[in-house]
Scaffold this motif. Sequence first.
Motif, mmCIF file in Angstrom:
data_model
loop_
_atom_site.group_PDB
_atom_site.id
_atom_site.type_symbol
_atom_site.label_atom_id
_atom_site.label_comp_id
_atom_site.label_asym_id
_atom_site.label_seq_id
_atom_site.Cartn_x
_atom_site.Cartn_y
_atom_site.Cartn_z
ATOM 1 N N ARG A 1 1.126 -1.177 0.121
ATOM 2 C CA ARG A 1 0.193 -0.193 0.008
ATOM 3 C C ARG A 1 0.879 0.897 -0.158
ATOM 4 O O ARG A 1 1.960 1.429 0.209
ATOM 5 N N ILE A 2 0.280 2.404 -0.215
ATOM 6 C CA ILE A 2 1.153 3.414 -0.178
ATOM 7 C C ILE A 2 0.239 4.348 0.056
ATOM 8 O O ILE A 2 -0.851 4.856 -0.112
ATOM 9 N N VAL A 3 0.805 5.447 1.731
ATOM 10 C CA VAL A 3 -0.741 6.760 1.566
ATOM 11 C C VAL A 3 -0.147 7.560 2.324
ATOM 12 O O VAL A 3 1.835 7.882 2.097
ATOM 13 N N ILE A 4 -0.377 8.879 2.297
ATOM 14 C CA ILE A 4 0.296 9.798 2.715
ATOM 15 C C ILE A 4 -0.709 10.550 4.044
ATOM 16 O O ILE A 4 -1.817 10.116 3.749
ATOM 17 N N GLY A 5 -0.105 10.838 5.295
ATOM 18 C CA GLY A 5 -0.873 10.574 5.893
ATOM 19 C C GLY A 5 0.476 12.308 6.668
ATOM 20 O O GLY A 5 1.731 12.100 6.496
ATOM 21 N N THR A 6 0.030 11.997 8.495
ATOM 22 C CA THR A 6 0.702 13.162 9.246
ATOM 23 C C THR A 6 1.072 12.123 10.539
ATOM 24 O O THR A 6 -0.077 11.461 11.765
ATOM 25 N N VAL A 7 2.188 12.164 11.283
ATOM 26 C CA VAL A 7 2.421 10.847 12.458
ATOM 27 C C VAL A 7 1.662 12.227 13.657
ATOM 28 O O VAL A 7 1.480 13.040 13.797
ATOM 29 N N SER A 8 0.507 11.647 13.969
ATOM 30 C CA SER A 8 -0.299 12.091 15.419
ATOM 31 C C SER A 8 -0.500 11.397 16.748
ATOM 32 O O SER A 8 -0.709 11.567 17.780
ATOM 33 N N GLY A 9 0.800 10.005 17.030
ATOM 34 C CA GLY A 9 0.932 9.888 18.232
ATOM 35 C C GLY A 9 2.057 8.770 18.072
ATOM 36 O O GLY A 9 3.227 8.080 16.892
ATOM 37 N N ILE A 10 2.961 9.131 18.946
ATOM 38 C CA ILE A 10 4.781 7.910 18.913
ATOM 39 C C ILE A 10 4.468 7.040 20.295
ATOM 40 O O ILE A 10 3.480 8.246 21.653
ATOM 41 N N ASP A 11 4.895 5.374 20.544
ATOM 42 C CA ASP A 11 4.337 4.844 20.820
ATOM 43 C C ASP A 11 5.447 3.856 21.399
ATOM 44 O O ASP A 11 5.866 3.079 20.581
ATOM 45 N N ILE A 12 6.536 4.217 22.712
ATOM 46 C CA ILE A 12 8.056 4.368 22.274
ATOM 47 C C ILE A 12 7.840 2.701 23.148
ATOM 48 O O ILE A 12 7.955 2.551 23.642
ATOM 49 N N ASN A 13 8.306 1.527 22.615
ATOM 50 C CA ASN A 13 8.424 0.329 23.896
ATOM 51 C C ASN A 13 9.983 0.166 23.412
ATOM 52 O O ASN A 13 11.027 0.181 22.583
ATOM 53 N N TYR A 14 10.305 -1.127 24.352
ATOM 54 C CA TYR A 14 11.608 -1.364 24.054
ATOM 55 C C TYR A 14 12.170 -2.147 22.960
ATOM 56 O O TYR A 14 13.362 -1.541 22.999
ATOM 57 N N ASP A 15 12.052 -2.447 22.126
ATOM 58 C CA ASP A 15 12.894 -3.142 20.913
ATOM 59 C C ASP A 15 12.136 -2.511 19.903
ATOM 60 O O ASP A 15 11.892 -2.693 18.492
ATOM 61 N N HIS A 16 10.646 -1.165 19.996
ATOM 62 C CA HIS A 16 10.092 -1.067 18.882
ATOM 63 C C HIS A 16 9.231 -0.226 18.343
ATOM 64 O O HIS A 16 9.279 0.338 20.049
ATOM 65 N N THR A 17 8.727 0.953 17.836
ATOM 66 C CA THR A 17 8.051 1.877 18.311
ATOM 67 C C THR A 17 6.634 2.029 17.098
ATOM 68 O O THR A 17 6.927 1.744 16.687
ATOM 69 N N ILE A 18 5.488 2.087 17.800
ATOM 70 C CA ILE A 18 4.774 1.908 17.128
ATOM 71 C C ILE A 18 4.155 3.884 16.875
ATOM 72 O O ILE A 18 3.546 4.799 17.498
ATOM 73 N N PHE A 19 3.896 4.209 15.432
ATOM 74 C CA PHE A 19 3.563 5.383 14.865
ATOM 75 C C PHE A 19 2.298 5.489 14.343
ATOM 76 O O PHE A 19 1.880 4.941 13.713
ATOM 77 N N LYS A 20 1.014 6.372 15.241
ATOM 78 C CA LYS A 20 0.177 6.504 14.659
ATOM 79 C C LYS A 20 0.013 7.334 13.384
ATOM 80 O O LYS A 20 0.648 8.725 13.490
ATOM 81 N N ILE A 21 -0.275 6.623 12.944
ATOM 82 C CA ILE A 21 -0.301 7.592 11.109
ATOM 83 C C ILE A 21 -2.029 8.201 11.175
ATOM 84 O O ILE A 21 -2.387 7.601 10.243
ATOM 85 N N THR A 22 -2.291 9.385 10.449
ATOM 86 C CA THR A 22 -3.589 9.791 10.361
ATOM 87 C C THR A 22 -3.247 10.275 8.857
ATOM 88 O O THR A 22 -2.656 10.658 8.458
ATOM 89 N N VAL A 23 -4.531 9.589 8.577
ATOM 90 C CA VAL A 23 -4.500 8.583 6.628
ATOM 91 C C VAL A 23 -5.069 10.441 6.268
ATOM 92 O O VAL A 23 -6.404 10.808 6.916
ATOM 93 N N GLU A 24 -4.670 11.234 5.292
ATOM 94 C CA GLU A 24 -5.019 12.154 4.276
ATOM 95 C C GLU A 24 -5.287 11.804 2.991
ATOM 96 O O GLU A 24 -6.189 12.036 2.628
ATOM 97 N N GLU A 25 -4.457 11.097 2.362
ATOM 98 C CA GLU A 25 -4.560 9.848 1.053
ATOM 99 C C GLU A 25 -4.433 9.076 0.490
ATOM 100 O O GLU A 25 -2.976 8.399 1.401
ATOM 101 N N TRP A 26 -4.597 8.078 0.572
ATOM 102 C CA TRP A 26 -4.767 6.629 0.065
ATOM 103 C C TRP A 26 -3.846 6.928 -1.541
ATOM 104 O O TRP A 26 -4.544 7.244 -2.437
ATOM 105 N N LEU A 27 -2.736 6.198 -2.269
ATOM 106 C CA LEU A 27 -2.250 6.316 -3.231
ATOM 107 C C LEU A 27 -2.232 4.645 -4.357
ATOM 108 O O LEU A 27 -2.581 4.970 -4.812
#
Length: 196
Positions: free
Chosen positions: A43-69
């Motif tokens: 998939r390909i998407v355009i969005g804005t980083v709206s949240g960051i959840d840092i864990n021990y060995d990985h990070t989850i970034f929440k992306i607010t979708v603006e447009e799917w390409l």
Amino acid sequence: MRKLNMLLILSALSLLLLASGPAAAELIEEASEIPYQINASDRIVIGTVSGIDINYDHTIFKITVEEWLYNPLPTETIKVRTETGKYVWTEDQAEFTQNESVLLMLRDEEPDEQLFSVSVGFPGKHPTSDRDAVIEELKIQGKWQDENRIENTETASEQPADSNSPSDTKSTPFTGILWVVMAVIGAFVCTGKKIP
């Protein structure tokens, strides 16, 4: 003296095994090219980083979708996982900042949970100014359709995996604390010492 030499060898071996950056950063030259990235993406998407959840060995970034390409989903937010966390850093992973606008080439991890990873590592993250170049390449490859736009996500369907896609590797072998422990045990076995 022999104990000092063994301690130095074990320390050097431990540092070598903990330095996972060079081993994890092996990207092929084509990974920086948009056509290759599109073929390696689900998939390909355009969005804005709206949240960051840092864990021990990985990070989850929440992306607010603006447009799917390409290959849209009917969702307003997605999560992007990187293999860099509070105590683990992987050199070839994309890095994000809060409120950053991005164009992302994505691989499906758990699409039902809206969880993805950036395909081909950091080269799969683009500034939104690359939108026109990505759309042009999607058109050349015959993958651009008007229903790829976010307004028509209800008509989206799963796209088959491309046969030109590189294999999806989840981890780099011989990195992490487990391998350090195994190396230390192996060193004791090789020197004939008993493990306390």
